[in-house]
Design a protein around this motif. Structure first.
Motif, PDB file in Angstrom:
ATOM      1  N   ALA A 130      35.939  25.089  34.846  1.00 35.48           N
ATOM      2  CA  ALA A 130      36.331  26.501  34.828  1.00 35.48           C
ATOM      3  C   ALA A 130      36.978  26.905  33.508  1.00 35.48           C
ATOM      4  O   ALA A 130      37.181  28.086  33.265  1.00 35.48           O
ATOM      5  CB  ALA A 130      37.283  26.799  35.984  1.00 35.48           C
ATOM      6  N   ILE A 131      37.282  25.940  32.647  1.00 38.54           N
ATOM      7  CA  ILE A 131      37.880  26.263  31.353  1.00 38.54           C
ATOM      8  C   ILE A 131      36.977  27.222  30.582  1.00 38.54           C
ATOM      9  O   ILE A 131      37.441  28.099  29.877  1.00 38.54           O
ATOM     10  CB  ILE A 131      38.134  24.971  30.540  1.00 38.54           C
ATOM     11  N   CYS A 132      35.677  27.108  30.734  1.00 37.64           N
ATOM     12  CA  CYS A 132      34.713  27.919  29.989  1.00 37.64           C
ATOM     13  C   CYS A 132      34.605  29.359  30.504  1.00 37.64           C
ATOM     14  O   CYS A 132      34.017  30.193  29.837  1.00 37.64           O
ATOM     15  CB  CYS A 132      33.323  27.314  30.072  1.00 37.64           C
ATOM     16  N   THR A 133      35.101  29.636  31.692  1.00 37.06           N
ATOM     17  CA  THR A 133      34.839  30.928  32.315  1.00 37.06           C
ATOM     18  C   THR A 133      35.845  32.008  31.959  1.00 37.06           C
ATOM     19  O   THR A 133      35.710  33.138  32.380  1.00 37.06           O
ATOM     20  CB  THR A 133      34.832  30.802  33.847  1.00 37.06           C
ATOM     21  N   GLY A 134      36.855  31.678  31.211  1.00 35.21           N
ATOM     22  CA  GLY A 134      37.931  32.636  30.998  1.00 35.21           C
ATOM     23  C   GLY A 134      38.956  32.424  32.086  1.00 35.21           C
ATOM     24  O   GLY A 134      38.788  31.566  32.951  1.00 35.21           O
ATOM     25  N   GLY A 135      39.992  33.192  32.056  1.00 32.84           N
ATOM     26  CA  GLY A 135      41.074  32.959  33.001  1.00 32.84           C
ATOM     27  C   GLY A 135      41.134  33.965  34.127  1.00 32.84           C
ATOM     28  O   GLY A 135      40.473  34.996  34.119  1.00 32.84           O
ATOM     29  N   LEU A 136      41.948  33.627  35.068  1.00 31.24           N
ATOM     30  CA  LEU A 136      42.252  34.469  36.209  1.00 31.24           C
ATOM     31  C   LEU A 136      43.488  35.279  35.836  1.00 31.24           C
ATOM     32  O   LEU A 136      44.458  34.726  35.322  1.00 31.24           O
ATOM     33  CB  LEU A 136      42.555  33.556  37.397  1.00 31.24           C
ATOM     34  N   GLU A 137      43.477  36.587  36.074  1.00 33.23           N
ATOM     35  CA  GLU A 137      44.639  37.391  35.734  1.00 33.23           C
ATOM     36  C   GLU A 137      45.764  37.112  36.723  1.00 33.23           C
ATOM     37  O   GLU A 137      45.568  37.117  37.936  1.00 33.23           O
ATOM     38  CB  GLU A 137      44.313  38.880  35.742  1.00 33.23           C
ATOM     39  N   VAL A 138      46.937  36.835  36.170  1.00 35.32           N
ATOM     40  CA  VAL A 138      48.128  36.550  36.968  1.00 35.32           C
ATOM     41  C   VAL A 138      49.131  37.668  36.711  1.00 35.32           C
ATOM     42  O   VAL A 138      49.388  38.027  35.567  1.00 35.32           O
ATOM     43  CB  VAL A 138      48.738  35.185  36.567  1.00 35.32           C
ATOM     44  N   PHE A 139      49.679  38.208  37.781  1.00 34.16           N
ATOM     45  CA  PHE A 139      50.641  39.306  37.674  1.00 34.16           C
ATOM     46  C   PHE A 139      52.055  38.780  37.887  1.00 34.16           C
ATOM     47  O   PHE A 139      52.258  37.847  38.663  1.00 34.16           O
ATOM     48  CB  PHE A 139      50.340  40.386  38.723  1.00 34.16           C
ATOM     49  N   GLU A 140      53.016  39.410  37.240  1.00 35.37           N
ATOM     50  CA  GLU A 140      54.409  39.033  37.431  1.00 35.37           C
ATOM     51  C   GLU A 140      54.869  39.505  38.806  1.00 35.37           C
ATOM     52  O   GLU A 140      54.681  40.662  39.172  1.00 35.37           O
ATOM     53  CB  GLU A 140      55.281  39.664  36.350  1.00 35.37           C
ATOM     54  N   VAL A 141      55.465  38.601  39.553  1.00 38.07           N
ATOM     55  CA  VAL A 141      55.968  38.911  40.890  1.00 38.07           C
ATOM     56  C   VAL A 141      57.345  39.543  40.763  1.00 38.07           C
ATOM     57  O   VAL A 141      58.194  39.066  40.015  1.00 38.07           O
ATOM     58  CB  VAL A 141      56.057  37.631  41.749  1.00 38.07           C
ATOM     59  N   LYS A 142      57.565  40.608  41.502  1.00 37.41           N
ATOM     60  CA  LYS A 142      58.874  41.263  41.563  1.00 37.41           C
ATOM     61  C   LYS A 142      59.341  41.242  43.010  1.00 37.41           C
ATOM     62  O   LYS A 142      58.540  41.435  43.928  1.00 37.41           O
ATOM     63  CB  LYS A 142      58.787  42.722  41.101  1.00 37.41           C
ATOM     64  N   VAL A 143      60.631  41.017  43.222  1.00 33.65           N
ATOM     65  CA  VAL A 143      61.222  41.116  44.555  1.00 33.65           C
ATOM     66  C   VAL A 143      62.311  42.177  44.474  1.00 33.65           C
ATOM     67  O   VAL A 143      63.251  42.051  43.697  1.00 33.65           O
ATOM     68  CB  VAL A 143      61.802  39.774  45.033  1.00 33.65           C
ATOM     69  N   VAL A 144      62.147  43.236  45.244  1.00 36.72           N
ATOM     70  CA  VAL A 144      63.098  44.342  45.265  1.00 36.72           C
ATOM     71  C   VAL A 144      63.562  44.535  46.712  1.00 36.72           C
ATOM     72  O   VAL A 144      62.743  44.836  47.586  1.00 36.72           O
ATOM     73  CB  VAL A 144      62.453  45.638  44.719  1.00 36.72           C
ATOM     74  N   ASP A 145      64.845  44.352  46.932  1.00 33.32           N
ATOM     75  CA  ASP A 145      65.420  44.514  48.271  1.00 33.32           C
ATOM     76  C   ASP A 145      64.660  43.717  49.324  1.00 33.32           C
ATOM     77  O   ASP A 145      64.388  44.221  50.419  1.00 33.32           O
ATOM     78  CB  ASP A 145      65.488  45.991  48.669  1.00 33.32           C
ATOM     79  N   GLY A 146      64.275  42.489  48.985  1.00 33.86           N
ATOM     80  CA  GLY A 146      63.603  41.622  49.949  1.00 33.86           C
ATOM     81  C   GLY A 146      62.118  41.875  50.112  1.00 33.86           C
ATOM     82  O   GLY A 146      61.478  41.277  50.967  1.00 33.86           O
ATOM     83  N   VAL A 147      61.557  42.766  49.273  1.00 33.78           N
ATOM     84  CA  VAL A 147      60.139  43.082  49.351  1.00 33.78           C
ATOM     85  C   VAL A 147      59.450  42.540  48.099  1.00 33.78           C
ATOM     86  O   VAL A 147      59.865  42.817  46.978  1.00 33.78           O
ATOM     87  CB  VAL A 147      59.897  44.604  49.467  1.00 33.78           C
ATOM     88  N   VAL A 148      58.389  41.765  48.304  1.00 33.63           N
ATOM     89  CA  VAL A 148      57.614  41.203  47.207  1.00 33.63           C
ATOM     90  C   VAL A 148      56.560  42.208  46.777  1.00 33.63           C
ATOM     91  O   VAL A 148      55.887  42.825  47.616  1.00 33.63           O
ATOM     92  CB  VAL A 148      56.924  39.884  47.639  1.00 33.63           C
ATOM     93  N   GLY A 149      56.423  42.375  45.473  1.00 35.38           N
ATOM     94  CA  GLY A 149      55.420  43.296  44.948  1.00 35.38           C
ATOM     95  C   GLY A 149      55.159  43.022  43.492  1.00 35.38           C
ATOM     96  O   GLY A 149      55.492  41.961  42.975  1.00 35.38           O
ATOM     97  N   LEU A 150      54.563  44.006  42.836  1.00 35.66           N
ATOM     98  CA  LEU A 150      54.295  43.890  41.402  1.00 35.66           C
ATOM     99  C   LEU A 150      54.446  45.258  40.762  1.00 35.66           C
ATOM    100  O   LEU A 150      54.429  46.290  41.446  1.00 35.66           O
ATOM    101  CB  LEU A 150      52.901  43.333  41.153  1.00 35.66           C
ATOM    102  N   GLU A 151      54.619  45.227  39.464  1.00 33.95           N
ATOM    103  CA  GLU A 151      54.725  46.476  38.707  1.00 33.95           C
ATOM    104  C   GLU A 151      53.476  46.665  37.864  1.00 33.95           C
ATOM    105  O   GLU A 151      53.011  45.762  37.214  1.00 33.95           O
ATOM    106  CB  GLU A 151      55.959  46.454  37.804  1.00 33.95           C
ATOM    107  N   LEU A 152      52.945  47.876  37.944  1.00 29.27           N
ATOM    108  CA  LEU A 152      51.780  48.228  37.109  1.00 29.27           C
ATOM    109  C   LEU A 152      52.068  49.548  36.444  1.00 29.27           C
ATOM    110  O   LEU A 152      52.777  50.379  36.936  1.00 29.27           O
ATOM    111  CB  LEU A 152      50.521  48.364  37.975  1.00 29.27           C
TER     112      LEU A 152
END
Length: 102
Positions: free
Chosen positions: A80-102
């Motif tokens: 899979a090194i040849c295929t490019g990477g998988l996009e990984v998002f930064e995880v945010k936890v706000v008031d006990g809720v997991v999400g992400l910022e975009l």
């Protein structure tokens, strides 16, 4: 940037894997061995969804062609090194809720 909530942190468990759509982007929320990850729900090899991927040792394996990617940084492992990477998002936890910022 805006916070997009995905799931209450208390509802996550080892092996949790669920797809969400945020701003027309399909992402996977994953918990493995106490760590939480958010990655794109698309294998860069053939655009296959990863909803039914297997997760092991910090890696996600595409069910279609068995390509593997590190959950922590998205880089391919083995062939899979040849295929490019998988996009990984930064995880945010706000008031006990997991999400992400975009």
């Amino acid at each position: 940037m805006q916070f997009y909530p995905l799931k209450n942190q208390q509802d996550l468990y080892h092996g949790y894997l669920h797809a969400f759509v945020v701003k027309d982007i399909s992402v996977l929320l994953i918990q493995q061995m106490g760590e939480i990850f958010v990655v794109e729900n698309r294998c860069p090899h053939r655009d296959a969804p990863l909803d039914y991927a297997s997760i092991s040792n910090g890696n996600i394996r595409c069910p279609l062609h068995k390509m593997e990617f590190a959950l922590s940084h998205g880089h391919g492992i083995g062939p899979a090194i040849c295929t490019g990477g998988l996009e990984v998002f930064e995880v945010k936890v706000v008031d006990g809720v997991v999400g992400l910022e975009l």
